[in-house]
Design a protein around this motif. Structure first.
Motif, PDB file in Angstrom:
ATOM      1  N   ASP A  66      -8.250 -14.811   4.400  1.00  0.00           N
ATOM      2  CA  ASP A  66      -8.687 -14.989   3.009  1.00  0.00           C
ATOM      3  C   ASP A  66      -7.915 -14.050   2.090  1.00  0.00           C
ATOM      4  O   ASP A  66      -7.650 -14.381   0.927  1.00  0.00           O
ATOM      5  N   ASN A  67      -7.574 -12.893   2.608  1.00  0.00           N
ATOM      6  CA  ASN A  67      -6.858 -11.890   1.816  1.00  0.00           C
ATOM      7  C   ASN A  67      -5.504 -12.425   1.340  1.00  0.00           C
ATOM      8  O   ASN A  67      -5.145 -12.283   0.173  1.00  0.00           O
ATOM      9  N   LEU A  68      -4.776 -13.060   2.244  1.00  0.00           N
ATOM     10  CA  LEU A  68      -3.474 -13.609   1.865  1.00  0.00           C
ATOM     11  C   LEU A  68      -3.639 -14.747   0.869  1.00  0.00           C
ATOM     12  O   LEU A  68      -2.924 -14.805  -0.143  1.00  0.00           O
ATOM     13  N   LYS A  78       4.232 -17.956  -3.623  1.00  0.00           N
ATOM     14  CA  LYS A  78       4.296 -18.860  -2.478  1.00  0.00           C
ATOM     15  C   LYS A  78       4.824 -18.070  -1.297  1.00  0.00           C
ATOM     16  O   LYS A  78       5.638 -17.160  -1.463  1.00  0.00           O
ATOM     17  N   LEU A  79       4.353 -18.408  -0.092  1.00  0.00           N
ATOM     18  CA  LEU A  79       4.868 -17.768   1.117  1.00  0.00           C
ATOM     19  C   LEU A  79       5.525 -18.825   1.998  1.00  0.00           C
ATOM     20  O   LEU A  79       4.932 -19.859   2.309  1.00  0.00           O
ATOM     21  N   THR A  99      -4.011 -23.467   2.296  1.00  0.00           N
ATOM     22  CA  THR A  99      -3.489 -23.473   0.935  1.00  0.00           C
ATOM     23  C   THR A  99      -2.077 -24.039   0.903  1.00  0.00           C
ATOM     24  O   THR A  99      -1.294 -23.803   1.825  1.00  0.00           O
ATOM     25  N   SER A 100      -1.775 -24.766  -0.154  1.00  0.00           N
ATOM     26  CA  SER A 100      -0.428 -25.318  -0.318  1.00  0.00           C
ATOM     27  C   SER A 100       0.573 -24.240  -0.685  1.00  0.00           C
ATOM     28  O   SER A 100       1.779 -24.495  -0.736  1.00  0.00           O
ATOM     29  N   ARG A 101       0.084 -23.032  -0.941  1.00  0.00           N
ATOM     30  CA  ARG A 101       0.980 -21.921  -1.286  1.00  0.00           C
ATOM     31  C   ARG A 101       1.686 -21.348  -0.050  1.00  0.00           C
ATOM     32  O   ARG A 101       2.560 -20.507  -0.177  1.00  0.00           O
ATOM     33  N   ILE A 102       1.287 -21.785   1.142  1.00  0.00           N
ATOM     34  CA  ILE A 102       1.967 -21.392   2.373  1.00  0.00           C
ATOM     35  C   ILE A 102       2.692 -22.611   2.927  1.00  0.00           C
ATOM     36  O   ILE A 102       2.091 -23.653   3.147  1.00  0.00           O
ATOM     37  N   LEU A 178       2.077  -4.911   0.619  1.00  0.00           N
ATOM     38  CA  LEU A 178       2.526  -6.129  -0.041  1.00  0.00           C
ATOM     39  C   LEU A 178       2.075  -6.150  -1.494  1.00  0.00           C
ATOM     40  O   LEU A 178       2.871  -6.469  -2.397  1.00  0.00           O
ATOM     41  N   GLU A 179       0.837  -5.808  -1.738  1.00  0.00           N
ATOM     42  CA  GLU A 179       0.351  -5.802  -3.120  1.00  0.00           C
ATOM     43  C   GLU A 179       1.076  -4.740  -3.942  1.00  0.00           C
ATOM     44  O   GLU A 179       1.392  -4.953  -5.117  1.00  0.00           O
TER      45      GLU A 179
END
Length: 230
Positions: A66-68, A78-79, A99-102, A178-179
């Motif tokens: 959930d954190n990512l 995006k990753l 998620t579509s962000r990965i 990372l943050e």
């Protein structure tokens, strides 16, 4: 290192820089994207060992956390996950992300060099592609959760002189770092920029030229050496 570890003589070794670095620096326009690109573990020889490995646990845990997902949403990122080719088939057939962000980057769909150019942050473990990213002046986060096992037989150079960037050992620290890198504008640390001479003699686009020059001069040098009786 080449002379000491592999037995070459000083006049047999030429420092030129890697040919691929020249092209790497052309048309370099990174996006708001993170590249996760781990190397392999030679002791993982089949699917059963993969699924029961710390390697699988750590990377899948990170990708499905959930954190990512929250961090990618919060910072509009995006990753791109590019698994080692030995892991590709299993990932494509069995692992889905929430998620579509990965994006799982499948083998052959994009070149590694394009991925290096297009992404702004790299997360890896011990992969040599981190050197390419460092040439481009972009931040690398090294996730060394199994460092002692990976280097059980030793390492050719000190870790701090080989992996120029932030080294973390736990998932919590990976997210913290990372943050931090995102908040600082996804920029390379100043001290990393100053320490690049530990790895690179040249950071320019003349590597191919140096390679060609030394190839062309090699026969002349051999003749001169023979004439001088060396």
């Amino acid at each position: 290192m080449v002379e000491k570890e592999f037995g070459y003589l000083d006049d047999e070794v030429v420092v030129t820089g890697l040919a691929r670095f020249d092209k790497l620096q052309e048309n370099h326009h990174p996006k708001r994207e993170i590249l996760l690109i781990p190397t392999w573990r030679e002791w993982i020889t089949n699917e059963e060992k993969l699924l029961n490995s710390l390697y699988y646990e750590k990377y899948i845990g990170f990708l499905q956390s959930d954190n990512l997902q929250g961090m990618l949403e919060e910072y509009d990122l995006k990753l791109n996950f590019y698994p080692h080719y030995r892991m590709q088939e299993y990932m494509a057939e069995n692992v889905k992300f929430r998620t579509s962000r990965i994006e799982l980057v499948e083998l052959g769909t994009r070149t590694v060099q394009d991925l290096l150019k297009d992404n702004s942050i790299m997360i890896t473990d011990f992969s040599s592609v981190s050197f390419d990213f460092t040439v481009l002046g972009k931040p690398v986060i090294y996730y060394h959760f199994d460092q002692d096992v990976f280097f059980a037989n030793g390492i050719l150079r000190p870790i701090e002189e080989t992996f120029l960037g932030d080294i973390v050992y736990t998932e919590d620290d990976l997210f913290i770092k990372l943050e931090e890198v995102i908040r600082q504008g996804m920029k390379e640390r100043n001290d990393v920029a100053l320490r690049k001479e530990l790895i690179f003699t040249y950071i320019d686009t003349n590597n191919n030229e140096r390679i060609l020059k030394n190839i062309m001069e090699a026969p002349i040098k051999r003749v001169e050496s023979q004439l001088s009786g060396e």
